[in-house]
Design a protein around this motif. Sequence first.
Motif, PDB file in Angstrom:
ATOM      1  N   ARG A  48      50.509   5.112 -22.931  1.00  0.00           N
ATOM      2  CA  ARG A  48      50.988   5.763 -21.712  1.00  0.00           C
ATOM      3  C   ARG A  48      49.861   5.789 -20.684  1.00  0.00           C
ATOM      4  O   ARG A  48      48.677   5.715 -21.055  1.00  0.00           O
ATOM      5  CB  ARG A  48      51.434   7.195 -22.015  1.00  0.00           C
ATOM      6  N   PRO A  49      50.188   5.897 -19.408  1.00  0.00           N
ATOM      7  CA  PRO A  49      49.136   6.011 -18.394  1.00  0.00           C
ATOM      8  C   PRO A  49      48.140   7.124 -18.717  1.00  0.00           C
ATOM      9  O   PRO A  49      46.934   6.972 -18.468  1.00  0.00           O
ATOM     10  CB  PRO A  49      49.916   6.305 -17.109  1.00  0.00           C
ATOM     11  N   ALA A  50      48.617   8.212 -19.284  1.00  0.00           N
ATOM     12  CA  ALA A  50      47.715   9.329 -19.613  1.00  0.00           C
ATOM     13  C   ALA A  50      46.679   8.920 -20.656  1.00  0.00           C
ATOM     14  O   ALA A  50      45.573   9.473 -20.683  1.00  0.00           O
ATOM     15  CB  ALA A  50      48.523  10.527 -20.110  1.00  0.00           C
ATOM     16  N   GLY A  72      37.932   9.465 -19.245  1.00  0.00           N
ATOM     17  CA  GLY A  72      37.160  10.687 -19.400  1.00  0.00           C
ATOM     18  C   GLY A  72      36.172  10.620 -20.550  1.00  0.00           C
ATOM     19  O   GLY A  72      35.083  11.176 -20.474  1.00  0.00           O
ATOM     20  N   ARG A  73      36.554   9.919 -21.640  1.00  0.00           N
ATOM     21  CA  ARG A  73      35.683   9.818 -22.803  1.00  0.00           C
ATOM     22  C   ARG A  73      34.633   8.722 -22.651  1.00  0.00           C
ATOM     23  O   ARG A  73      33.629   8.724 -23.358  1.00  0.00           O
ATOM     24  CB  ARG A  73      36.517   9.548 -24.057  1.00  0.00           C
ATOM     25  N   ALA A  88      37.261  12.792 -14.861  1.00  0.00           N
ATOM     26  CA  ALA A  88      38.262  13.762 -15.293  1.00  0.00           C
ATOM     27  C   ALA A  88      39.621  13.080 -15.389  1.00  0.00           C
ATOM     28  O   ALA A  88      40.040  12.381 -14.450  1.00  0.00           O
ATOM     29  CB  ALA A  88      38.331  14.924 -14.302  1.00  0.00           C
ATOM     30  N   PRO A  89      40.334  13.228 -16.497  1.00  0.00           N
ATOM     31  CA  PRO A  89      41.608  12.536 -16.677  1.00  0.00           C
ATOM     32  C   PRO A  89      42.613  12.782 -15.551  1.00  0.00           C
ATOM     33  O   PRO A  89      43.407  11.901 -15.234  1.00  0.00           O
ATOM     34  CB  PRO A  89      42.127  13.095 -18.013  1.00  0.00           C
ATOM     35  N   ASP A  90      42.580  13.974 -14.948  1.00  0.00           N
ATOM     36  CA  ASP A  90      43.536  14.260 -13.879  1.00  0.00           C
ATOM     37  C   ASP A  90      43.061  13.752 -12.521  1.00  0.00           C
ATOM     38  O   ASP A  90      43.716  13.971 -11.496  1.00  0.00           O
ATOM     39  CB  ASP A  90      43.822  15.761 -13.804  1.00  0.00           C
ATOM     40  N   GLN A 131      49.942  -0.530 -13.727  1.00  0.00           N
ATOM     41  CA  GLN A 131      48.486  -0.561 -13.816  1.00  0.00           C
ATOM     42  C   GLN A 131      48.016  -0.448 -15.262  1.00  0.00           C
ATOM     43  O   GLN A 131      46.999  -1.044 -15.634  1.00  0.00           O
ATOM     44  CB  GLN A 131      47.894   0.562 -12.960  1.00  0.00           C
ATOM     45  N   LEU A 132      48.749   0.301 -16.076  1.00  0.00           N
ATOM     46  CA  LEU A 132      48.415   0.382 -17.501  1.00  0.00           C
ATOM     47  C   LEU A 132      48.579  -0.983 -18.165  1.00  0.00           C
ATOM     48  O   LEU A 132      47.718  -1.410 -18.939  1.00  0.00           O
ATOM     49  CB  LEU A 132      49.319   1.415 -18.184  1.00  0.00           C
TER      50      LEU A 132
END
Length: 210
Positions: free
Chosen positions: A47-49, A56-57, A63-65, A73-74
């Motif tokens: 997923r995009p998330a 972030g990692r 920051a993920p947000d 894009q994914l």
Amino acid sequence: MTDERAPGLVLHSPGGTRFHFDPGTLCLELLPTGGPGPYARYEVLHRPADLADWAGRSRLGLAPDAVRITEGQLTAARTLRDALWRLTAARAAHGAGAGDPADYAVLNHAAARPPLAPRIAPDGTTAAPLPGDGDQLASTVARDAIALFTGPYADRVRECGADDCQLLFVDTSRPGRRRWCSMERCGNRHKVRALRARRDQHEAPGEHEA
């Protein structure tokens, strides 16, 4: 014990053991998220998330947000990652100039877009990039890969020396003798096997013993 503050990623072996893996540069941090062919079973970018979480990692520390990523894009990021997998593996095995021209085209296409905007913190250190989108994130990764393949460490792109590990890294150490993805994992396993081999050889009966 892993140091989660150190550059790189905290990964999990098939047996569930946590270990620290620093591939030496941003673009190679994307490879453990999955890959082409047999590496597809390790896919984590569903997923995009998931891609935002990786940002972030990673050593970006974004920051993920703060990054907006669409489904398209994914998909493009996974295509870039798979091309980068093949190019890096070819470099590790055959040196500069190795790799499929189609994969280089994928890399160049991604790098042609604007990257994430760099920032500097008040103390003079690098700050997390400004918020951006998935195309900017992919461009930043692609440009990092091009810098790696054309830079002073291009001939130090390597595959882990363990027979059962395919993790790829760039050796940025001064002596240039890095062999393992992680001393915590493959380096330690090699030491244990070598110790056992020496012990077994020492305990084996001599040639002239009955």
